[in-house]
Structure formats: C-alpha cells, structure tokens
Design a protein around this motif. Structure first.
Motif, short mmCIF file in Angstrom:
data_model
loop_
_atom_site.label_atom_id
_atom_site.label_comp_id
_atom_site.label_asym_id
_atom_site.label_seq_id
_atom_site.Cartn_x
_atom_site.Cartn_y
_atom_site.Cartn_z
N UNK A 17 129.70 67.28 10.94
CA UNK A 17 129.32 66.33 10.63
C UNK A 17 127.85 66.19 11.78
N UNK A 18 126.70 65.73 11.32
CA UNK A 18 125.49 65.24 12.39
C UNK A 18 126.42 64.82 13.35
N UNK A 19 127.01 64.23 13.43
CA UNK A 19 127.64 63.07 14.63
C UNK A 19 128.92 64.10 15.46
N UNK A 20 128.88 65.75 15.54
CA UNK A 20 130.49 65.73 15.80
C UNK A 20 129.88 66.33 17.48
N UNK A 21 130.78 65.92 17.54
CA UNK A 21 130.62 66.34 19.16
C UNK A 21 130.68 67.82 19.75
N UNK A 22 129.79 67.89 20.71
CA UNK A 22 129.25 69.49 21.07
C UNK A 22 130.23 69.75 21.57
N UNK A 23 130.95 69.78 22.21
CA UNK A 23 132.06 70.54 23.66
C UNK A 23 133.51 70.49 22.40
N UNK A 24 133.00 70.20 20.86
CA UNK A 24 134.37 71.04 19.71
C UNK A 24 134.23 71.89 18.97
N UNK A 25 132.70 72.65 19.33
CA UNK A 25 132.05 73.57 18.54
C UNK A 25 131.16 75.31 19.48
N UNK A 26 131.20 74.57 20.08
CA UNK A 26 130.03 75.32 21.16
C UNK A 26 131.05 75.11 22.77
N UNK B 65 131.36 65.04 27.37
CA UNK B 65 132.28 64.72 26.05
C UNK B 65 131.73 63.71 24.91
N UNK B 66 130.47 63.05 25.31
CA UNK B 66 129.95 62.45 24.43
C UNK B 66 129.49 62.51 23.28
N UNK B 67 128.15 63.60 24.42
CA UNK B 67 126.56 63.66 23.40
C UNK B 67 127.33 64.88 22.02
N UNK B 68 126.32 65.15 20.79
CA UNK B 68 126.72 65.42 19.71
C UNK B 68 126.00 66.36 19.13
#
Length: 522
Positions: free
Chosen positions: A106-115, A127-130
C-alpha cells in the motif's frame, strides 16, 4: 577484390546506420529542429546527446547528435545509453506501483514495517512516515548530501542522526536517501533485488532491452556515452559518479538507458500503462504517479530552480517520482536527472499525447530544457521561445559569482604566518555520526585528508590560522577548505568542512598520525 568488397560493405553499413539515425521526414512542427539542437549543444558545450519524441502513440524521432566521448569519433545514436540520473525515481515508483496494484503493498504502508532497521531523529516521524511520504519528498528531512562523505555500507542507517529542516509533511524537500529507502520495500515484499525486479516487471515488458542498472552492465555495453565536465575551462571526460561503487544509488539515479528505450517508457505512460497491447502498469498506478501529492513552494530552492527550468506554471507540485505543473493550459508531467557528467529531462503532456526525452553527456547542461521547450511549443502551437539563452545567461552569472567568491576566499591566504601546531598534531580520525569519518594523516611531509568515498583523497596546504586548503587528487572536484577548531588545551579537536558546515569531532590522535587502533590514520 577482397579490399574492394570490404570497402563496399563499409559504405553499405554506414548508409544503413545513417538511415537508422534520421527519420524519413521530420514533421512540419519540427522544421529546423536538428539545427536548433546543434545550436544549443554548442551553447552548452555538450559533446553528445540523444532525443526521443513521441506523439499520438508513435515514435516521431529517436536519434543521436554529436559524439559519445570528446576527441573520439564514435557517434551518439538512438541506442546509446546514458545515465538518466533522477529520472530513475519514476521507475522506482512504477515498480512499487506494480506491488500496490496486486495488493501486496500500500502506498501508505509504514516504513518501519518493511525497512528494518529504520530510524529518524524524531520518534514520531519514525513511526508515522509512509512509503508515500518517501516518494513525495515530504518527510521534513532534506537531502543530507552524504554521498561524498560516507561509505556505502550504512547510508540508510545514518539518517537517524540527521535533524529535520521542516515539520513532517509541511514542506517539499528533495531527499535522495529516502528514495533509496523506498526501494528497499521491493526486496522486503518480493525477496528480489530492486535491480532484478525492475528489469523483470518494467524493462522487459516494455522492450527496454538496452536499459541497465549496474556498473558491470554498463561496462559490458558497446554503445555507451561517457560523462563530461569542465576542467580548467575545457570539456573533458570524467569518471562516472561514485565510480568505486555506483550501484548503491541505482534506485535513486542509476538507470542507464537510451532514447530508443525511453520512447517505450513514454508511450506506456501516455497510454495509461499499456504498451503494445499489454498492461505494464495498472492505470491507477499511472494516475497516482501523475497526481499532485505535495505542493512545492515557489520561494524554496527547488521551487526557484524548477520555475527557471520550465517557467510559466500556475503551480508546481510533486507526484510519485514526477513533477506536475501547468504549461500553456495543459498539465505537464516531467522530471530532470543530474549526475556527474550527465544531464537528462523527460516531459509528458498527457492530453496532447506528447512526450520528449533528452539525454546528454555534459554535467549540469540545461541544453535539455531548451530542447524540451522547443518540442513542447512546436506541438502546442506556441512561439519557439528562448529558454536555452535565458538559462545559459543565468548559469554564466552564477559561475561568475562562484568564481568571485572563490577568489575572495583564496585571497585570505597567509602562508607566511606561523602554524600554531606542528603538522603532525592535526593528524588523526575525526568523526560525525551522520556524515561519517575523516582521516587526516602525515604522508611525505604534508597532511593528506581522506573521506569515506574513495574519490575524495586530498592534499592539505596551510592557508591561514588553522585553515587548510584541500586539493582533491581527482582534479575535477577542485579545491575545498577545512578548518580545525581547538579545544581548551589549544589542541586540534574538531574539523569543519563543506557547506553548512559539517563538523567532525576528533576521536583518535597520535603524533605519528596513527589512529590509536594500530593502523595508519589514512
């Protein structure tokens, strides 16, 4: 007889190449176009460039002008590959869009969840940046300029030490390293490298057979433009950007492509993601890329720059890897690309089904925008314009101002004044947690400075007080100044350099120039 046949074959081959270079007839709108291209190349001292124009679903022009390398005969043609610089960013956004279209991202996926690990100085922003925030340059963190001062092993990890310049999502602020971070979503989701994924899902379906992303692939190619710049007032071939490891920045500005291949890319974007009867990008992805996501303040540095490049817009915005503005009542979608020795531009007018790309092998050459304006105005029924002249005058004024400033700094030299310390006292390792390490060592009776990037090794020359001039051994990078600040005991404790400047704190020092760990300070 054999010699005659070989000569005949050469003539036939040259004739075939010439035929491939030039279309049967340029459209009426482009009358005098070749002469104009040569004119702006002369203005900007460009050795070679390539242009592709598409209109109404067809390639109108894809050809080269000039030479691949100054002083050598090999000509640029439609298949010559150039580093397209930041025009790479739209490709990275497109590749990510293929994952969004298949509900894997998703374009609005959080960065911390993937990187992982990923951290900025602000816990809230961390925690908020997407992904969308990364792709639209609205993080509040501006481009840190770490490319020259740190090694490639931890570029993303170091951003935790950077301080923001704006509030989160408050201002557009261009950031290359956060685009590199965005590319890391691809291996996180697919298990494939960015290079492999973009080749499989973008280049191959578009028939971009000569487009590559690694230094090894560029080295293996036969038809490659060489980067150029000015050195002592002369056009010379220079090294590729970060020659010792350019692959680290491929998702940001490292795609190498040709006018032929880029025409396929433009045709696809103008056809809402379809190319030769097949869907390469979902139409929603193209729409997202070309929809304004972030307003660009006209008074900002980037705002002033893009207003000069393509003037006359009611507004300037950024989508996903693309700038969006108005142009004579039309929506213009575009991007520029600059990397050492190369300059490019891609511009699309979707409602006119018009696109143009200019690739050149001259550093910071704005011949590209003169050519873009000439093509856009020709097809949109506007006067030709003189943007190249205007930009050249601006560039020349800026160069003169830069030269005057450099002369002013150079005039401060007082080499007769006594050094406050023996040269060996300045030797040591100086570090900044964000920018990396600077090593200063004694070699052959003088100080030598080394940055994390292997291209930056310089010889220090005493200038005045505790300031030294650095002459980079790679002469294209010219000179710079560093100043050592003293601690309470009067000993060199900090090294300051660059714009800002960046301050490197001394962490190890020995009179013999070694770093305290048993190794040499260099």
């Amino acid at each position: 007889m054999k010699k005659w046949l070989m000569t005949l074959a050469a003539i036939v081959l040259l004739g075939t190449q010439a035929a491939a270079q030039a279309p049967a007839k340029l459209p009426a709108q482009l009358k005098g176009f070749d002469a104009y291209v040569q004119h702006v190349m002369d203005q900007w001292q460009v050795p070679g460039l390539a242009v592709a124009i598409v209109k109404d679903g067809k390639v109108v022009l894809a050809k080269g002008y000039g030479v691949r390398e100054v002083g050598k005969p090999a000509q640029v043609d439609g298949g010559t590959i150039f580093d397209i610089g930041s025009n790479t960013k739209a490709f990275t956004a497109a590749a990510l869009g293929t994952l969004v279209a298949t509900a894997k991202l998703d374009w609005d996926a959080r960065v911390v969840d993937y990187v992982k690990p990923f951290q900025l100085s602000s816990p809230y922003v961390t925690q908020s940046i997407t992904l969308r925030d990364l792709l639209t340059h609205r993080s509040g963190y501006c481009d840190p300029g770490m490319w020259y001062t740190s090694d490639d092993s931890d570029v993303i990890a170091r951003v935790r030490y950077q301080q923001p310049e704006y509030g989160f999502r408050a201002e557009f602020c261009y950031n290359n390293i956060l685009y590199l971070t965005a590319s890391r979503f691809i291996p996180a989701v697919t298990g494939e490298t960015w290079n492999r994924y973009i080749a499989e899902h973008v280049f191959t379906p578009l028939g971009m057979d000569h487009t590559v992303t690694t230094a090894a692939e560029v080295a293996a190619a036969n038809d490659v433009a060489v980067p150029h710049g000015l050195l002592d007032g002369k056009v010379v071939a220079i090294r590729p950007y970060w020659a010792h490891n350019m692959d680290i920045m491929s998702p940001v500005g490292g795609i190498n492509s040709s006018a032929d291949d880029m025409s396929h890319w433009m045709l696809m974007l103008l056809a809402d993601g379809r190319y030769e009867g097949k869907t390469v990008l979902d139409s929603a992805t193209v729409r997202d890329m070309e929809t304004p996501q972030m307003l660009i303040q006209a008074s900002s540095g980037v705002g002033r720059e893009i207003r000069a490049w393509l003037p006359g817009s009611v507004f300037y915005t950024y989508g996903l890897g693309l700038f969006i503005q108005t142009y004579a009542g039309h929506t213009l979608v575009w991007h520029a690309g600059d990397i050492d020795g190369m300059a490019s531009a891609v511009a699309l007018v979707p409602d006119a089904q018009l696109g143009v790309v200019v690739l050149s092998n001259m550093n910071q050459s704005d011949a590209r925008f003169g050519i873009v304006q000439r093509v856009l105005n020709a097809y949109l029924g506007l006067p030709p314009g003189n943007l190249s002249d205007t930009l050249l005058a601006m560039t020349q004024r800026a160069q003169k101002a830069g030269e005057a400033a450099a002369e002013k700094v150079a005039s401060t030299r007082d080499s007769t004044g006594p050094l406050s310390h023996p040269l060996s006292n300045y030797a040591g390792v100086y570090e900044d947690p964000f920018a990396g390490a600077v090593r200063v060592s004694m070699e052959d009776g003088h100080l030598v400075l080394r940055l994390g990037n292997l291209d930056f090794i310089g010889d220090l020359e005493y200038w005045h007080d505790n300031t030294f001039r650095v002459t980079w051994r790679y002469h294209y990078y010219g000179t710079q100044y560093v100043t050592f600040d003293l601690d309470d005991l009067g000993q060199p404790a900090r090294l300051s350099m660059g714009r800002g400047p960046v301050h490197f704190e001394r962490v190890r020092a020995r009179a013999d120039g070694k770093d305290g760990r048993g190794g040499a300070g260099g």
